[in-house]
Scaffold this active site. Structure first.
Site, PDB file in Angstrom:
ATOM      1  N   ASN A 139      30.535  50.357  48.522  1.00 53.63           N
ATOM      2  CA  ASN A 139      31.125  49.701  47.352  1.00 53.63           C
ATOM      3  C   ASN A 139      32.627  49.856  47.420  1.00 53.63           C
ATOM      4  OD1 ASN A 139      31.231  48.450  44.753  1.00 53.63           O
ATOM      5  ND2 ASN A 139      31.492  50.459  43.809  1.00 53.63           N
ATOM      6  N   HIS A 189      35.947  50.015  44.755  1.00 45.73           N
ATOM      7  CA  HIS A 189      36.261  50.193  43.335  1.00 45.73           C
ATOM      8  C   HIS A 189      37.783  50.275  43.177  1.00 45.73           C
ATOM      9  CE1 HIS A 189      35.554  51.342  39.198  1.00 45.73           C
ATOM     10  NE2 HIS A 189      36.471  52.283  39.345  1.00 45.73           N
TER      11      HIS A 189
HETATM   12  C1  GRF Z   1      37.283  44.266  42.649  1.00 44.11           C
HETATM   13  O1  GRF Z   1      38.398  44.761  41.963  1.00 44.11           O
HETATM   14  C2  GRF Z   1      36.395  45.392  43.116  1.00 44.11           C
HETATM   15  O2  GRF Z   1      37.114  46.539  43.436  1.00 44.11           O
HETATM   16  C3  GRF Z   1      35.526  45.644  41.917  1.00 44.11           C
HETATM   17  O3  GRF Z   1      35.292  44.385  41.350  1.00 44.11           O
HETATM   18  C4  GRF Z   1      36.344  43.500  41.720  1.00 44.11           C
HETATM   19  C5  GRF Z   1      35.695  42.337  42.406  1.00 44.11           C
HETATM   20  O4  GRF Z   1      36.610  41.338  42.740  1.00 44.11           O
HETATM   21  N1  GRF Z   1      34.329  46.350  42.280  1.00 44.11           N
HETATM   22  P1  GRF Z   1      36.157  40.184  43.736  1.00 44.11           P
HETATM   23  O5  GRF Z   1      34.922  39.539  43.111  1.00 44.11           O
HETATM   24  O6  GRF Z   1      35.880  40.794  45.060  1.00 44.11           O
HETATM   25  O7  GRF Z   1      37.308  39.219  43.761  1.00 44.11           O
END
Ligand code: GRF
Length: 189
Positions: free
Chosen positions: A106, A108
């Site tokens: 994941n 984050h």
């Molecule tokens: C990102 O900031 C990621 O870190 C978090 O959710 C957001 C997703 O953005 N888990 P995207 O859909 O990849 O543009």
């Protein structure tokens, strides 16, 4: 070639970053399938446009275990080696985690273990941190928890808003996620 399964719920910019890293040869892998739990997620449209196996599911009202079984079935049918959560706004059931133990990543937008959960960038600004960032980690049963694989620090600037900080963190996300995936793939047996 190692096969990735991408799970997303929205915009999908991290998925696109992974896709482009593969296209440009920076990441040796194949995107075997893309699954969204939100039918209208822009990320799943992009997958369809690229001709990738794309599954636009709707998790609303479906018990977690049952929905996850469906997703695991899809991932298995594509012989996925590594599951990459890319803005997947759903906790995984223990059954899902068991099925892909140590093979789920994941990303984050905070320096974990600080600020797990929603609106991580806003949480960081409100707390007043001077260094924010993003984290790639292995997924366990907790919320945004599990062993950390890679982090990028992003300084908070005078006058930063949630939007400006998020945008600078996102640039780092797009760079670090494909690199972390490559490192994990290199260690898979
Ligand atoms: C990102 O900031 C990621 O870190 C978090 O959710 C957001 C997703 O953005 N888990 P995207 O859909 O990849 O543009």
């Amino acid at each position: 070639m190692r096969k990735l399964g991408i799970l997303l719920s929205g915009r999908g910019s991290n998925f696109q970053a992974i896709f482009h890293a593969i296209q440009s040869g920076k990441l040796q892998a194949e995107i075997a399938c893309v699954v969204s739990n939100v039918p209208a997620a822009p990320g799943i449209r992009f997958a369809e446009e690229q001709g990738l196996p794309a599954y636009a599911l709707n998790s609303q009202g479906i018990p977690r275990v049952q929905f996850d079984q469906q997703v695991v079935r899809i991932l298995r049918s594509h012989a996925v080696d590594l599951v990459c959560l890319a803005g997947y706004m759903r906790l995984l059931s223990p059954e899902f985690i068991d099925a892909y133990r140590n093979r789920i990543l994941n990303i984050h937008p905070s320096l974990l273990p600080s600020f797990p959960g929603l609106d991580a960038q806003r949480q960081a600004l409100e707390y007043g941190v001077k260094i924010a960032g993003c984290t790639v980690h292995l997924v366990d049963e907790g919320l945004d928890s599990g062993p950390i694989l890679a982090q990028r620090a992003v300084p908070v600037l005078e006058g930063d808003t949630e939007d400006t900080l998020s945008a600078r963190i996102l640039e780092q996300e797009h760079d670090v996620y494909p690199l972390a995936i490559a490192q994990v793939l290199a260690r898979l047996d």
